[in-house]
Write a protein that holds these residues in place. Structure first.
Motif, short mmCIF file in Angstrom:
data_model
loop_
_atom_site.label_atom_id
_atom_site.label_comp_id
_atom_site.label_asym_id
_atom_site.label_seq_id
_atom_site.Cartn_x
_atom_site.Cartn_y
_atom_site.Cartn_z
N CYS A 119 -2.73 -25.31 10.42
CA CYS A 119 -3.81 -25.86 9.62
C CYS A 119 -5.18 -25.59 10.27
O CYS A 119 -5.39 -25.95 11.43
CB CYS A 119 -3.60 -27.37 9.46
N CYS A 143 -0.84 -28.40 4.34
CA CYS A 143 -0.60 -29.03 5.63
C CYS A 143 0.16 -30.34 5.44
O CYS A 143 -0.24 -31.19 4.65
CB CYS A 143 -1.94 -29.28 6.33
N CYS A 183 -6.81 -29.46 10.85
CA CYS A 183 -6.32 -30.42 11.85
C CYS A 183 -5.42 -29.77 12.90
O CYS A 183 -4.94 -30.46 13.80
CB CYS A 183 -5.61 -31.59 11.17
N PHE A 191 -4.34 -30.40 3.69
CA PHE A 191 -5.26 -29.30 3.44
C PHE A 191 -4.51 -28.11 2.83
O PHE A 191 -3.48 -27.68 3.35
CB PHE A 191 -5.96 -28.87 4.74
N CYS A 193 -2.34 -33.34 7.04
CA CYS A 193 -3.58 -33.80 6.39
C CYS A 193 -3.70 -33.38 4.94
O CYS A 193 -4.63 -33.79 4.24
CB CYS A 193 -4.81 -33.32 7.18
ZN LIG Z 1 -4.03 -30.31 8.47
#
Ligand SMILES: [Zn+2]
Length: 154
Positions: A47, A33, A50, A38, A36
């Motif tokens: 994601c 992501c 988020c 991830f 963030c």
């Molecule tokens: Zn994210």
């Protein structure tokens, strides 16, 4: 050519299509992501943490541990000629879980839950439908990687 439509539509399927292209070059890719950080495997266009739709690619090592495994003696349609074969579920070192066939480097008698394995992408041109899959091999197994089309060689 289709500019009169006014906008280009992206669906999640096309956004992660590059995953298959990289798999064909011998790479196991996760999505990362952009908002963030991830990391998700299998790759996800949006994601789960988020909900951002912006992501990039990150290459996984393919190292992992066996969670569970089984021997298939009664195969599903299309795999009758392959029996018996063994498959395992692997927790990847970075993130994610996948299902794969055991390769020739790990005899059935040596398979243990918790053992370290290397996931190796394989191309099977002779199969009409499944062109790419994985095998589970001994840690340290290497395989051929091609440069990703349009990108510099690693
Ligand atoms: Zn994210």
């Amino acid at each position: 050519m289709f500019s009169w439509f006014g906008k280009v539509s992206y669906c999640p399927h096309t956004k992660v299509a590059a995953f298959a292209d990289r798999l064909k070059t011998g790479r196991i890719m996760a999505s990362r992501c952009a908002a963030c950080g991830f990391v998700s495997f299998p790759p996800r266009a949006d994601c789960p943490k988020c909900l951002s739709g912006e992501f990039g690619w990150t290459e996984l090592s393919g190292r992992g541990k066996i969670v569970t495994w089984t021997r298939i003696d009664a195969a599903p349609a299309g795999f009758e000629d392959e029996v018996p074969y063994t498959i395992g579920v692997v927790d990847l070192e970075e993130t994610g879980r996948l299902l794969a066939w055991f390769g020739e480097s790990i005899p059935e008698g040596e398979i243990r839950i918790g053992m370290d394995v290397q996931v190796v992408p394989r191309l099977f041109e002779e199969l009409p439908d499944i062109k790419v899959h994985y095998t589970l091999e001994r840690p340290g197994t290497t395989w051929f990687k091609e440069p990703v089309p349009g990108e510099a060689a690693p």
